[in-house]
Design a protein around this motif. Sequence first.
Motif, short mmCIF file in Angstrom:
data_model
loop_
_atom_site.label_atom_id
_atom_site.label_comp_id
_atom_site.label_asym_id
_atom_site.label_seq_id
_atom_site.Cartn_x
_atom_site.Cartn_y
_atom_site.Cartn_z
N SER A 191 0.82 -1.22 0.00
CA SER A 191 0.00 0.00 0.00
C SER A 191 0.85 1.27 0.00
N ASP A 192 0.80 2.03 1.09
CA ASP A 192 1.45 3.34 1.13
C ASP A 192 2.97 3.26 1.10
N ASP A 193 3.54 2.12 1.40
CA ASP A 193 5.00 1.98 1.31
C ASP A 193 5.45 2.15 -0.14
N GLY A 194 4.54 1.96 -1.09
CA GLY A 194 4.88 2.11 -2.50
C GLY A 194 4.75 3.52 -3.04
N VAL A 195 4.64 4.51 -2.16
CA VAL A 195 4.44 5.88 -2.62
C VAL A 195 5.66 6.40 -3.40
N GLY A 196 6.86 6.01 -3.05
CA GLY A 196 8.04 6.46 -3.80
C GLY A 196 8.01 6.01 -5.25
N PRO A 197 7.84 4.70 -5.49
CA PRO A 197 7.71 4.23 -6.88
C PRO A 197 6.50 4.82 -7.60
N TYR A 198 5.39 5.02 -6.89
CA TYR A 198 4.21 5.63 -7.49
C TYR A 198 4.56 7.03 -8.03
N ILE A 199 5.26 7.82 -7.23
CA ILE A 199 5.64 9.17 -7.64
C ILE A 199 6.56 9.13 -8.86
N THR A 248 -1.60 13.33 -1.48
CA THR A 248 -0.35 14.04 -1.16
C THR A 248 0.68 13.82 -2.25
N ALA A 249 0.80 12.58 -2.71
CA ALA A 249 1.77 12.27 -3.77
C ALA A 249 1.48 13.09 -5.03
N ASN A 250 0.21 13.18 -5.41
CA ASN A 250 -0.16 13.95 -6.60
C ASN A 250 0.09 15.44 -6.42
N GLU A 251 -0.14 15.96 -5.22
CA GLU A 251 0.16 17.37 -4.94
C GLU A 251 1.67 17.62 -5.03
N PHE A 252 2.45 16.68 -4.52
CA PHE A 252 3.91 16.79 -4.59
C PHE A 252 4.38 16.78 -6.05
#
Length: 160
Positions: free
Chosen positions: A28-36, A147-151
């Motif tokens: 889930s949220d641990d994948g935010v880096g690769p998602y970005i 948050t990721a999309n805002e970043f």
Amino acid sequence: MSFKAQLKDFLKDYQKLIILGIGNELKSDDGVGPYIIRQLKLNTVGNENTLFIDAQAVPENFTGKIKNENPTHILIVDACLMDSNPGDIKIVPKDDFADIGISTHLMSLSYFVKYLEQAGDYKIIFVGIEPETMDWGDTPTAKVEKTANEFIEMLKGLLL
């Protein structure tokens, strides 16, 4: 100083930038880096002096590539347990890495950053996003994705 102001200050005068996304996309949220990283590539953010690396959970596997690219700036983004609200985003000073549950990854990020600092004269910054859950799942939660999309939008404006 606001998050955006800190980021803008860090990016000032960069000649070559590496954005390194770290995380396990199956948690889930641990994948935010690769998602970005994936979204930045899809949106062709940056220019020829910007390189995106999806390091998954093994950033140490990319030290050779980083050294070969010889960037002036490295921006690392990952889920980060900061004892704040899910989706909160913050620049974490490297001196605080040891005090924060930054990572679920094999090599500690403090050791990874120390290695990079010895390998070259890089300006390094760490952007942490507070996860809501690290349970099994292949997409970030709504708060973290927002948050990721805002970043990503912020980076688009700063990397023109």
